[in-house]
Design a protein around this motif. Structure first.
Motif, PDB file in Angstrom:
ATOM      1  N   ASN A   2       0.823  -1.193   0.000  1.00 25.40           N
ATOM      2  CA  ASN A   2       0.000   0.000   0.000  1.00 25.40           C
ATOM      3  C   ASN A   2       0.865   1.253   0.000  1.00 25.40           C
ATOM      4  O   ASN A   2       1.909   1.310   0.661  1.00 25.40           O
ATOM      5  CB  ASN A   2      -0.913   0.018   1.240  1.00 25.40           C
ATOM      6  N   ASP A   3       0.401   2.267  -0.724  1.00 23.27           N
ATOM      7  CA  ASP A   3       1.092   3.560  -0.745  1.00 23.27           C
ATOM      8  C   ASP A   3       0.571   4.377   0.423  1.00 23.27           C
ATOM      9  O   ASP A   3      -0.591   4.775   0.450  1.00 23.27           O
ATOM     10  CB  ASP A   3       0.813   4.269  -2.072  1.00 23.27           C
ATOM     11  N   THR A   4       1.423   4.610   1.429  1.00 25.46           N
ATOM     12  CA  THR A   4       0.986   5.282   2.655  1.00 25.46           C
ATOM     13  C   THR A   4       1.255   6.783   2.638  1.00 25.46           C
ATOM     14  O   THR A   4       1.129   7.440   3.654  1.00 25.46           O
ATOM     15  CB  THR A   4       1.687   4.660   3.871  1.00 25.46           C
ATOM     16  N   SER A   6       0.650  10.565   2.462  1.00 28.97           N
ATOM     17  CA  SER A   6      -0.524  11.395   2.718  1.00 28.97           C
ATOM     18  C   SER A   6      -0.247  12.827   2.279  1.00 28.97           C
ATOM     19  O   SER A   6       0.913  13.227   2.081  1.00 28.97           O
ATOM     20  CB  SER A   6      -0.880  11.381   4.203  1.00 28.97           C
ATOM     21  N   HIS A   7      -1.323  13.601   2.128  1.00 36.79           N
ATOM     22  CA  HIS A   7      -1.178  15.013   1.781  1.00 36.79           C
ATOM     23  C   HIS A   7      -0.367  15.740   2.845  1.00 36.79           C
ATOM     24  O   HIS A   7       0.480  16.585   2.536  1.00 36.79           O
ATOM     25  CB  HIS A   7      -2.571  15.644   1.635  1.00 36.79           C
ATOM     26  N   ASP A  26       3.554  13.730  -6.818  1.00 31.89           N
ATOM     27  CA  ASP A  26       3.279  12.921  -8.003  1.00 31.89           C
ATOM     28  C   ASP A  26       2.621  11.597  -7.613  1.00 31.89           C
ATOM     29  O   ASP A  26       1.699  11.119  -8.300  1.00 31.89           O
ATOM     30  CB  ASP A  26       4.577  12.660  -8.770  1.00 31.89           C
ATOM     31  N   ARG A  27       3.063  10.997  -6.525  1.00 31.37           N
ATOM     32  CA  ARG A  27       2.457   9.739  -6.071  1.00 31.37           C
ATOM     33  C   ARG A  27       1.009   9.959  -5.651  1.00 31.37           C
ATOM     34  O   ARG A  27       0.127   9.135  -5.943  1.00 31.37           O
ATOM     35  CB  ARG A  27       3.277   9.156  -4.924  1.00 31.37           C
ATOM     36  N   LEU A  28       0.748  11.056  -4.973  1.00 31.04           N
ATOM     37  CA  LEU A  28      -0.622  11.361  -4.565  1.00 31.04           C
ATOM     38  C   LEU A  28      -1.510  11.622  -5.775  1.00 31.04           C
ATOM     39  O   LEU A  28      -2.664  11.198  -5.816  1.00 31.04           O
ATOM     40  CB  LEU A  28      -0.627  12.573  -3.628  1.00 31.04           C
ATOM     41  N   ALA A  30      -1.180  10.397  -8.700  1.00 27.88           N
ATOM     42  CA  ALA A  30      -1.443   9.140  -9.407  1.00 27.88           C
ATOM     43  C   ALA A  30      -2.699   8.464  -8.861  1.00 27.88           C
ATOM     44  O   ALA A  30      -3.425   7.781  -9.596  1.00 27.88           O
ATOM     45  CB  ALA A  30      -0.242   8.206  -9.277  1.00 27.88           C
ATOM     46  N   ARG A  31      -2.969   8.681  -7.558  1.00 26.43           N
ATOM     47  CA  ARG A  31      -4.161   8.104  -6.925  1.00 26.43           C
ATOM     48  C   ARG A  31      -5.381   8.999  -7.090  1.00 26.43           C
ATOM     49  O   ARG A  31      -6.507   8.517  -7.114  1.00 26.43           O
ATOM     50  CB  ARG A  31      -3.907   7.888  -5.418  1.00 26.43           C
ATOM     51  N   ASP A  32      -5.145  10.311  -7.168  1.00 24.66           N
ATOM     52  CA  ASP A  32      -6.266  11.268  -7.161  1.00 24.66           C
ATOM     53  C   ASP A  32      -5.961  12.395  -8.150  1.00 24.66           C
ATOM     54  O   ASP A  32      -5.687  13.531  -7.751  1.00 24.66           O
ATOM     55  CB  ASP A  32      -6.449  11.808  -5.733  1.00 24.66           C
ATOM     56  N   ASN A  35      -7.527  16.230  -8.025  1.00 24.24           N
ATOM     57  CA  ASN A  35      -7.493  17.019  -6.789  1.00 24.24           C
ATOM     58  C   ASN A  35      -6.690  18.300  -6.994  1.00 24.24           C
ATOM     59  O   ASN A  35      -5.459  18.278  -7.145  1.00 24.24           O
ATOM     60  CB  ASN A  35      -6.883  16.171  -5.672  1.00 24.24           C
TER      61      ASN A  35
END
Length: 447
Positions: A2-4, A6-7, A26-28, A30-32, A35
């Motif tokens: 899991n990618d943990t 957070s903002h 960039d990782r965030l 990729a999930r959203d 936003n």
């Protein structure tokens, strides 16, 4: 796995100047990917990495797709201002055209114009918004505030007289208006009401100090002229720390910019919270400042429950916010201002321009207690401090302070490099800016 990420983690990396911030955003994303807050973080991370062109492109895309996200509009306007573009506030006009029913956009537009000393233009935008949003009474107050700052005293006076608004914010700004009109007694009456509701309001205490001086009230001396309140003292640091800090800070300023909404007129200011960065020299500088701050506290007058600073004398303090400013002449300076979130304000001199050594010219000096220019008062500063490398100026946050300009003279070191911070009581709860117009502006999702 899991990618943990957070903002909060990404924002903390951004605040401490960690180059990893860009990869975290960039990782965030990729999930959203829709936003807008994450895209704004990416723009800021790109700027931190030195890619201002990329940061501007991302900011422009956010502004185009999420016109109601005023934080992005303000960030983009700040980039345009730093780039020297005269129409730096264009993003607000463009956003208002896309979202004409959003009152938060003109409210942020007014704030940005006022932050750049364009008070007349700010008053004009507020007046237009007052017509378009008749159920948003805050625009009348904004028009009054900025018309007064622009020197239109009669216009501001009529607006204040028509306001049916007894919030502390309105009373505070009307008190400022009364000071412009040389009416310190009415200003004091208004400020007393503000301080009854909010006893620790730094801005109200700052204006009260000016009102008391105008009225020759002896309480002015109790508030700001007791021995020990304003001090310049050597930093409790090892030899060589200041030079090491100067080298690091110069490097950080390569990715810094002229900020929108601060007291700076020229020069650059570092982004984020300086003492959250991981460089050892900054940790050592932080410790030296804290030691020097304790020496300042020990030399203060006795605790006084009625005094806005001395009521905090005997409780633990901590630093809240920290940054560096670099000025390089050509009239660079700080306009008179206060830091309303602190109890003690500061200036640590890392590099001092050679011109500052001339005690007759006093270029690049710190003026403490001179009223801000928009009040158009002739009161002189209560103290004037000549900067000294490796020394820390400390004074109550209720005192307006600014610096005199300095210019480039042949064969002189034309640089003024400082570190500043606010001090707060550890018991203080987090505070937020004064309320703006309409509902709180949120970040729209990008389409």
């Amino acid at each position: 796995m899991n990618d943990t990420v957070s903002h909060d983690m990404a924002q903390q990396a951004l605040a401490r100047g960690d180059p990893a911030a860009l990869a975290l955003f960039d990782r965030l994303l990729a999930r959203d990917p829709g936003n807008a807050r994450l895209w704004l973080g990416k723009a800021q991370a790109l700027e931190l990495a030195g890619d201002r062109r990329g940061a501007r492109i991302v900011a422009q895309q956010i502004a185009g797709q999420a016109p109601g996200f005023t934080a992005a509009l303000t960030y983009l306007a700040g980039m345009l201002l730093a780039a020297g573009e005269p129409d730096f506030a264009a993003p607000f006009r463009q956003a208002a055209a896309r979202a004409p029913h959003d009152p938060n956009i003109p409210a942020a537009h007014v704030e940005a114009l006022a932050a750049a000393d364009l008070s007349a233009e700010a008053a004009a935008i507020a007046a237009e918004a007052r017509t378009r949003f008749p159920h948003e009474p805050h625009f009348a107050l904004l028009e009054a505030i900025h018309a007064g700052a622009a020197g239109e005293w009669d216009r501001a006076d009529a607006l204040y007289a028509a306001l049916a608004d007894d919030r502390p914010q309105r009373l505070l700004h009307e008190a400022r208006h009364r000071l412009r009109g040389q009416d310190p007694l009415t200003a004091e009456h208004l400020l007393a009401q503000v301080l009854t509701a909010e006893p620790g309001d730094i801005a109200a205490w700052a204006l009260r100090g000016i009102a008391w001086r105008l009225a020759d009230d002896p309480r002015a001396a109790w508030l700001h002229e007791q021995a020990g309140l304003v001090r310049l003292q050597p930093l409790a640091a090892r030899a060589g720390l200041i030079a090491e800090a100067a080298a690091l800070l110069r490097d950080l300023h390569k990715a810094a910019a002229l900020p929108l909404g601060q007291s700076l007129r020229g020069g650059t200011q570092t982004r984020g919270i300086l003492f959250q960065r991981s460089e050892p020299v900054l940790g050592e500088l932080h410790a030296a400042i804290r030691a020097t701050l304790e020496a300042y506290r020990a030399a203060l007058p006795p605790a006084d429950a009625d005094h806005p600073l001395l009521r905090h004398r005997d409780v633990p303090w901590r630093l809240a916010g920290s940054w560096s400013v670099r000025l390089t002449g050509g009239g660079d300076h700080h306009t008179a201002h206060i830091h309303p979130q602190g109890i003690v304000s500061s200036a640590l001199y890392i590099v001092v321009p050679e011109e500052a050594q001339d005690t007759g010219q006093r270029q690049g000096w710190l003026e403490i207690g001179r009223p801000p220019p928009d009040l158009r008062l002739t009161l002189e500063p209560l103290a004037v401090i000549g900067p000294r490398e490796g020394h820390l100026a400390l004074f109550p946050s209720t005192l307006y302070h600014g610096t005199t300009p300095f210019g480039a003279q042949p064969q002189t070191r034309c640089e003024r490099l400082t570190v500043a911070f606010d001090v707060i009581d550890v018991r203080a709860a987090p505070t937020s800016p004064r309320a703006g117009s309409g509902p709180a502006a949120g970040a729209s999702n990008l389409l």
